[in-house]
Write a protein that holds these residues in place. Structure first.
Motif, short mmCIF file in Angstrom:
data_model
loop_
_atom_site.label_atom_id
_atom_site.label_comp_id
_atom_site.label_asym_id
_atom_site.label_seq_id
_atom_site.Cartn_x
_atom_site.Cartn_y
_atom_site.Cartn_z
N LYS A 133 8.06 5.31 -3.61
CA LYS A 133 9.13 6.27 -3.89
C LYS A 133 10.28 6.10 -2.91
N LYS A 134 9.96 5.90 -1.63
CA LYS A 134 11.02 5.73 -0.63
C LYS A 134 11.72 4.38 -0.82
N PHE A 135 10.96 3.31 -1.05
CA PHE A 135 11.57 2.00 -1.28
C PHE A 135 12.49 2.05 -2.50
N GLY A 136 12.12 2.87 -3.50
CA GLY A 136 12.92 2.97 -4.70
C GLY A 136 14.31 3.54 -4.48
N LEU A 137 14.51 4.20 -3.35
CA LEU A 137 15.84 4.72 -3.01
C LEU A 137 16.78 3.61 -2.54
N TYR A 138 16.21 2.47 -2.17
CA TYR A 138 17.01 1.39 -1.59
C TYR A 138 16.90 0.09 -2.37
N SER A 139 16.03 0.03 -3.35
CA SER A 139 15.85 -1.17 -4.14
C SER A 139 15.46 -0.78 -5.56
N ALA A 140 16.03 -1.46 -6.54
CA ALA A 140 15.69 -1.18 -7.93
C ALA A 140 14.31 -1.70 -8.29
N CYS A 141 13.72 -2.50 -7.40
CA CYS A 141 12.38 -3.06 -7.64
C CYS A 141 11.52 -2.79 -6.41
N PRO A 142 11.03 -1.56 -6.25
CA PRO A 142 10.35 -1.18 -5.00
C PRO A 142 8.98 -1.80 -4.81
N ILE A 143 8.38 -2.37 -5.87
CA ILE A 143 7.04 -2.96 -5.72
C ILE A 143 7.10 -4.46 -5.48
N LYS A 144 8.29 -4.99 -5.21
CA LYS A 144 8.45 -6.43 -4.98
C LYS A 144 9.40 -6.68 -3.82
N LEU A 145 9.10 -7.72 -3.04
CA LEU A 145 10.01 -8.20 -2.00
C LEU A 145 10.33 -9.66 -2.31
N SER A 146 11.62 -9.98 -2.35
CA SER A 146 12.04 -11.33 -2.72
C SER A 146 11.64 -12.36 -1.66
#
Length: 308
Positions: A188-201
């Motif tokens: 939920k928190k990552f989703g505030l800063y990335s449109a894909c919070p379950i993945k890191l490029s």
């Protein structure tokens, strides 16, 4: 402690080549390593203190949601900027040096072609007394000049592996499924800063090579899986009552191949690399409080479905 921190910042920043950068970090880790007491516990903060320092603490959970995550994604230094920033996720872990060896003909660029001067941090996302055992890793590979390091973050699942304490029981990936349970707060928190919070490029690993030379046309997989070797899996204990950091320090030794790196190549899963440990894995205040691994937003390359 303050003098150690200042000295470590200066030393890592001033290091002129990849090996000296690794050596400086290992030295900082060794100087601040948590020691055992007579009962076999670390003299540093015990694992249960994660309930006061990590997301299972109501106070830390509130701070986690209040604090900006821009430094997590935008800071390209090897220590926290700003200094004093706290690790609310993965607050306690072990650090060691590793090599990344390229395997086979895969067509990927940059660090995916190999680097002998990398470090790894192995940690838990939250206190296993209050949540599932949730292991993860962060890899940092250095360059021969002053170009920032390349980082890769991976874990098994945001939902963890229940009470199984074998750190190498499951494969890790930079792309994980939607979490369930308590650790949904991370997504939920990552989703505030990335449109894909379950993945890191993984673009960081591809756009610069070990000499610090920028790659004109970076090639990298959208997803990797770090598959633990049978050897390292058998070294760990699935129902350990020992602090996980102590198990990593005592049961895993230099020279052990930790993971085989697998990715899709022309539509087929293939081993593209190998990560081997070259030092002991030590838990330290430097590793927990100063050392930093930059995250890359998953929506850098859109948000794909799992490939592996």
């Amino acid at each position: 402690m303050y003098s150690l921190v200042v000295a470590s910042l200066i030393a890592v920043t001033a290091a002129s080549n990849a090996k000296s950068k690794v050596d400086n970090i290992l030295n900082n880790v060794e100087q601040s390593e948590y020691k055992y007491d007579d009962s076999g516990r670390y003299s540093g903060p015990p694992l249960r203190s994660m309930k006061h320092n990590g997301l299972t603490s109501p106070g830390c959970l509130a701070k986690f949601f209040w604090e900006s995550m821009h430094p997590t994604f935008d800071n390209d230094q090897d220590e926290f900027v700003p200094a004093g920033r706290q690790k609310y996720i993965h607050p306690s872990g072990n650090v060691g040096s590793v090599t990344y060896t390229s395997v086979g003909d895969h067509g990927f660029t940059g660090m995916f072609l190999g680097n002998d001067n990398c470090i790894v941090r192995l940690s838990l996302a939250a206190d296993p007394a209050a949540a599932a055992f949730t292991p993860g890793m962060a890899l940092k590979c250095f360059t021969e000049n002053d170009t920032p390091s390349a980082n890769m973050i991976a874990m098994y699942s945001l939902s963890g592996q229940k009470k199984n304490t074998n750190f190498f029981e499951n494969s890790f990936s930079n792309l994980v499924g939607e979490p369930t349970g308590f650790l949904k707060v991370i997504a939920k928190k990552f989703g505030l800063y990335s449109a894909c919070p379950i993945k890191l490029s993984l673009v960081q690993m591809a756009k610069i090579d070990k000499d610090g030379i920028a790659v004109d046309d970076p090639k990298y997989p959208k997803q990797v899986k770090l598959v633990p070797t049978d050897n390292v899996r058998m070294l760990m204990i699935s129902e350990s009552e020992t602090d996980f950091r102590k198990d990593l320090r005592e049961l895993i030794y230099p020279g052990v191949e930790l993971w085989k790196v697998v990715a899709l190549v022309n539509g087929t899963p293939q081993q593209i690399g190998s990560i081997k440990l070259t030092s002991y894995l030590r838990a330290s205040s430097y590793g927990d409080e100063e050392l930093f691994f930059q995250h890359t937003r998953g929506d850098y390359d859109e948000c794909p479905e799992e490939e592996l």
